[in-house]
Enzyme design. Structure first.
Site, PDB file in Angstrom:
ATOM      1  N   LYS A   1      12.903  59.331  22.574  1.00 25.78           N
ATOM      2  CA  LYS A   1      14.144  58.552  21.896  1.00 25.78           C
ATOM      3  C   LYS A   1      15.144  59.406  21.354  1.00 25.78           C
ATOM      4  CE  LYS A   1      11.420  56.414  19.059  1.00 25.78           C
ATOM      5  NZ  LYS A   1      10.002  56.876  19.448  1.00 25.78           N
TER       6      LYS A   1
ATOM      7  N   ARG B   1       5.115  69.612  21.479  1.00 24.69           N
ATOM      8  CA  ARG B   1       6.442  69.629  20.945  1.00 24.69           C
ATOM      9  C   ARG B   1       6.558  70.755  19.895  1.00 24.69           C
ATOM     10  NH1 ARG B   1       9.422  64.342  18.581  1.00 24.69           N
ATOM     11  NH2 ARG B   1       7.205  64.287  17.493  1.00 24.69           N
TER      12      ARG B   1
ATOM     13  N   ARG C   1      -0.432  57.051  14.665  1.00 23.42           N
ATOM     14  CA  ARG C   1       1.107  56.636  14.996  1.00 23.42           C
ATOM     15  C   ARG C   1       1.114  56.050  16.227  1.00 23.42           C
ATOM     16  NH1 ARG C   1       3.652  62.307  15.634  1.00 23.42           N
ATOM     17  NH2 ARG C   1       5.742  61.190  16.075  1.00 23.42           N
TER      18      ARG C   1
END
Ligand code: AP5
Length: 212
Positions: free
Chosen positions: A13, A127, A171
């Site tokens: 996103k 990441r 999450r």
């Protein structure tokens, strides 16, 4: 145009919202980025949010709704905006509708990023983000040329506190319980568009441009 990006943690996103910001000049409105900025500044709101974020839980609705309402009322959101990571609950989706209605607007498109969990864990655990300019890398898929430092500004690359594997799993669980029902919410309105988020960044971008 008001676009909602919907999808699990790590689906891309933020990456795509930044691309739309450049191509269309619609600001990326990311509640995650706003909360991380508040944490970094050590504000009361940031201190309250940090405990939730570190556990991979959602920050209470009232806190994020307040942040969001203030942000979307600013002049740079007039022509359009991309909501990245908001809404995440039914309460937030309804609050967004109410606020937009007051402004004489509504959500035009909800883009749902489809991707299996296995790929999300790989993306999130690898990441790395520049602590100075926010440029994103991936240790395998998109490594920086200078090990540990940003190619653009030389800032040190850091791993987000919530990108540790045990937090990632929570999450994903929180997403499927609290946020995934919004897929039906926007589908019922006839404004949901699905994107195959397993494809590379440029292919996903083209698919989104097609939808818009
Ligand atoms: P937030 O910051 O919103 O995180 P998130 O939704 O979990 O999403 P991410 O930022 O982790 O992933 P992304 O989908 O943006 O993927 P990205 O482009 O970075 O929220 C963090 C926390 O804040 C929440 O847990 C919660 O506590 C709180 N919060 C925020 N908003 C809230 C709200 N509304 N209500 C309550 N609490 C809230 O990409 C990930 C990686 O994949 C990168 O390395 C990237 O380079 C790579 N990548 C991207 N696209 C591709 C591709 N196509 N192919 C290969 N690799 C790719």
């Amino acid at each position: 145009m008001i676009v909602v990006f919907l999808g699990p943690p790590g689906c891309g996103k933020g990456t795509q919202a930044k691309r739309l910001e450049s191509s269309r000049n619609w600001p990326q409105v990311s509640t995650g980025d706003m909360l991380r900025a508040a944490v970094q500044q050590g504000t009361r709101l940031g201190n309250e949010a940090k405990a939730y974020m570190d556990r991979g839980e959602l920050v209470p609705d009232a806190v994020v709704i307040g942040l969001l309402e203030e942000r979307i009322s600013r002049p740079d959101c007039k022509a359009g905006l991309v909501l990245d990571g908001f809404p995440r609950t039914d309460v937030q989706a309804r609050a967004l509708d109410g606020e937009l209605k007051r402004m004489g607007k509504s959500v035009d498109r909800a883009v749902y990023f489809e991707i299996p969990n296995r790929q999300l864990v790989e993306r999130l655990s690898g990441r790395r983000t520049c602590s100075k300019c926010g440029t994103m890398y991936h240790v395998i898929g998109n490594p920086s040329k200078k090990n540990g430092f940003c190619d653009r500004c030389d800032g040190p690359l850091v791993q987000r506190d919530d990108d540790r594997e045990e937090v990632i799993m929570n999450r994903l669980e929180v997403y499927s319980r609290q946020t995934a029902p919004l897929i039906q919410f926007y589908s019922d309105r006839g404004i949901l568009h699905r994107v195959d988020a397993t494809r590379n960044v440029s292919q996903v971008e083209s698919a989104i441009q097609g939808i818009l």
